[in-house]
Design a protein around this motif. Structure first.
Motif, PDB file in Angstrom:
ATOM      1  N   ASN A 299       0.973  -1.237  -0.080  1.00  0.00           N
ATOM      2  CA  ASN A 299       0.091  -0.053  -0.152  1.00  0.00           C
ATOM      3  C   ASN A 299       0.768   1.389  -0.153  1.00  0.00           C
ATOM      4  O   ASN A 299       0.561   2.246  -0.509  1.00  0.00           O
ATOM      5  CB  ASN A 299      -0.979  -0.115   1.155  1.00  0.00           C
ATOM      6  CG  ASN A 299      -2.214  -1.046   1.172  1.00  0.00           C
ATOM      7  OD1 ASN A 299      -2.345  -1.558  -0.028  1.00  0.00           O
ATOM      8  ND2 ASN A 299      -2.367  -1.652   2.334  1.00  0.00           N
ATOM      9  N   GLU A 300       1.987   1.195   0.838  1.00  0.00           N
ATOM     10  CA  GLU A 300       2.886   2.490   0.794  1.00  0.00           C
ATOM     11  C   GLU A 300       3.422   2.572  -0.683  1.00  0.00           C
ATOM     12  O   GLU A 300       3.514   3.663  -1.191  1.00  0.00           O
ATOM     13  CB  GLU A 300       4.046   2.072   1.777  1.00  0.00           C
ATOM     14  CG  GLU A 300       5.093   3.417   1.879  1.00  0.00           C
ATOM     15  CD  GLU A 300       5.889   2.879   2.975  1.00  0.00           C
ATOM     16  OE1 GLU A 300       7.042   3.873   3.070  1.00  0.00           O
ATOM     17  OE2 GLU A 300       6.203   1.757   3.842  1.00  0.00           O
ATOM     18  N   ALA A 303       0.801   4.157  -3.032  1.00  0.00           N
ATOM     19  CA  ALA A 303       0.824   5.483  -2.672  1.00  0.00           C
ATOM     20  C   ALA A 303       1.827   6.413  -3.388  1.00  0.00           C
ATOM     21  O   ALA A 303       1.685   7.336  -4.041  1.00  0.00           O
ATOM     22  CB  ALA A 303       0.531   5.860  -1.234  1.00  0.00           C
ATOM     23  N   GLU A 304       3.157   5.818  -3.198  1.00  0.00           N
ATOM     24  CA  GLU A 304       4.191   6.626  -3.717  1.00  0.00           C
ATOM     25  C   GLU A 304       4.297   6.668  -5.231  1.00  0.00           C
ATOM     26  O   GLU A 304       4.432   7.848  -5.685  1.00  0.00           O
ATOM     27  CB  GLU A 304       5.640   5.646  -3.400  1.00  0.00           C
ATOM     28  CG  GLU A 304       6.892   6.630  -3.843  1.00  0.00           C
ATOM     29  CD  GLU A 304       7.969   5.979  -3.234  1.00  0.00           C
ATOM     30  OE1 GLU A 304       9.037   6.454  -3.507  1.00  0.00           O
ATOM     31  OE2 GLU A 304       7.903   4.789  -2.649  1.00  0.00           O
TER      32      GLU A 304
END
Length: 453
Positions: A299-300, A303-304
């Motif tokens: 998920n990180e 988002a990036e």
């Protein structure tokens, strides 16, 4: 009157006359010359006392007396003697010996007290024949008639010397005459001039200030960089009309593209790690928590990647509306790094044109909205423009010239067609004041600052 110093008449009077002429020519001031006339002439002819009067606008004024260093014109004798000489003036060039019968009845009473029955009177005339002075000799006995031509020649030379000295007056001589009261007519003229000046300083006048001005668009928006980057291309050229949605600026995408590729690869790695962790979680229940951590990393990374893709879409800065691109030179921006929010250009509406003026703090006056100003452009000095103040800032800021100034914005009539960016001077009107305040406002302000009051 005091007794002049005695002297033996010279054996050659014409030689003595030449010596007296030399002394008169050597006098460097008018008062020194009058002292020579009153005292040194005794070496040529004997007399009890001598009075020298100078003419100022037709009025005789007592300037020197033999044996005295100074005279008092305000004394009873001084005022009386001036009135007597004034009465002598009409017959001065006709006769040299005058008596009490030649003056008005009011002056004869004091004659017997001050002077003998007759006195010797000689004029001092300038080169043009104008009367510049009068010498009155009080003698014990009448001088021979043969001495008259000699005295006339001497006093004519004295008159020329007075004329020469007056032609070489210093700027302070006029002030000195006003102070000691010799030039009453000039004093009256000065008083009238000062009264006229005082009245002139009370005349009402509209206060104004001249400030540098520029033609601007009243409806202009700043075009800023939404992200950090390097300017790769300025698509819109200076002063180019653009439409809404047109690309204005392109930023270099190398850094963001590399970061995006790196983020995508990291996302794939996180997905692979998560699949491996999920398989291990089926084998051992201890690996279940590890699978949750790997899911969070995915998920990180997502988002990036989404953030970098958004930034990639911002590298092309587009026009938010129709207008004209206003900025300096294109080469000033190509290859220049910019930060997020940095202003690059303006998008101006050429239909709403106004004036932007900077009034220095030292010249500031009471500027109000709705007041008219006049703009004189350097490009068209013969056709001034009229504008109306829309806004005058309360807070001083740094002007383009580097001085603290108040910003004034004014609107031009729609029919005035002027090009953006033209410069000139603006005359900004203020309140009605008296002329004296308008002239001395700045000097008085500087004086108060210097004195600290």
């Amino acid at each position: 009157m005091s007794q002049a110093h005695a002297g033996t008449p010279p054996t050659n009077p014409w030689q003595q006359l030449e010596q007296l002429s030399t002394q008169a020519r050597a006098a460097d001031t008018e008062q020194a010359l009058l002292f020579v006339v009153a005292n040194e002439t005794h070496a040529l002819l004997p007399y009890r006392s001598a009075l020298v009067f100078t003419m100022h606008h037709g009025e005789p004024m007592l300037g020197c007396a033999s044996g005295l260093t100074s005279v008092d014109r305000g004394s009873a004798f001084g005022a009386w003697a001036e009135q007597v000489v004034k009465a002598f003036l009409p017959q001065l060039f006709e006769r040299q010996r005058l008596s009490a019968k030649h003056v008005p009845e009011a002056l004869r009473t004091a004659w017997q007290e001050y002077w003998p029955e007759t006195v010797q009177v000689h004029p001092m005339a300038g080169a043009g024949g104008e009367l510049l002075g009068v010498v009155v000799y009080i003698t014990d006995q009448a001088w021979p008639e043969a001495t008259v031509p000699m005295l006339n020649a001497l006093h004519q030379m004295h008159g020329v010397c007075i004329q020469h000295l007056r032609a070489q007056k210093s700027p302070f001589d006029f002030v000195k005459q006003l102070v000691d009261g010799r030039n009453l007519k000039s004093r009256k003229v000065l008083v009238r001039a000062l009264a006229g000046l005082a009245l002139a300083l009370l005349l009402p006048i509209r206060q104004f200030v001249i400030a540098p001005a520029e033609i601007i668009s009243l409806d202009a928006i700043a075009v800023t960089s939404p992200v950090e980057g390097i300017v790769a291309e300025l698509v819109a050229k200076p002063n180019q009309p653009v439409k809404k949605g047109d690309v204005l600026i392109r930023l270099d995408d190398t850094a963001i593209r590399n970061r995006l590729e790196s983020a995508k690869q990291g996302l794939e790695v996180s997905r692979a790690e998560y699949l491996a962790g999920a398989h291990r979680a089926f084998v051992s229940s201890d690996k279940t928590a590890e699978a949750g951590v790997l899911k969070g990393r995915i998920n990180e990374r997502l988002a990036e990647v989404a953030f970098l893709e958004d930034q990639m879409g911002m590298l092309e800065i587009r026009a938010s509306r129709d207008g004209i691109a206003v900025y300096g030179q294109e080469n000033d921006w190509i290859g220049k790094p910019v930060s997020a929010g940095q202003r690059i250009m303006e998008l101006a509406d050429s239909k709403q044109v106004g004036v932007n003026a900077w009034v220095p703090v030292a010249d500031a006056i009471n500027m109000q909205s709705g007041e008219a100003i006049h703009v004189l452009l350097y490009a068209d000095p013969l056709n001034p423009l009229s504008a109306t103040i829309e806004q005058a800032s309360y807070q001083a800021t740094k002007s383009p010239d580097g001085v603290a100034a108040y910003r004034v914005r004014a609107t031009l009539p729609p029919q005035d067609k002027v090009r953006l960016g033209l410069r000139g001077n603006a005359k900004i009107n203020g309140d009605w004041v008296v002329l004296g305040y308008f002239i001395f406002r700045r000097p008085l302000g500087s004086l108060r600052q210097w004195l600290g009051v």
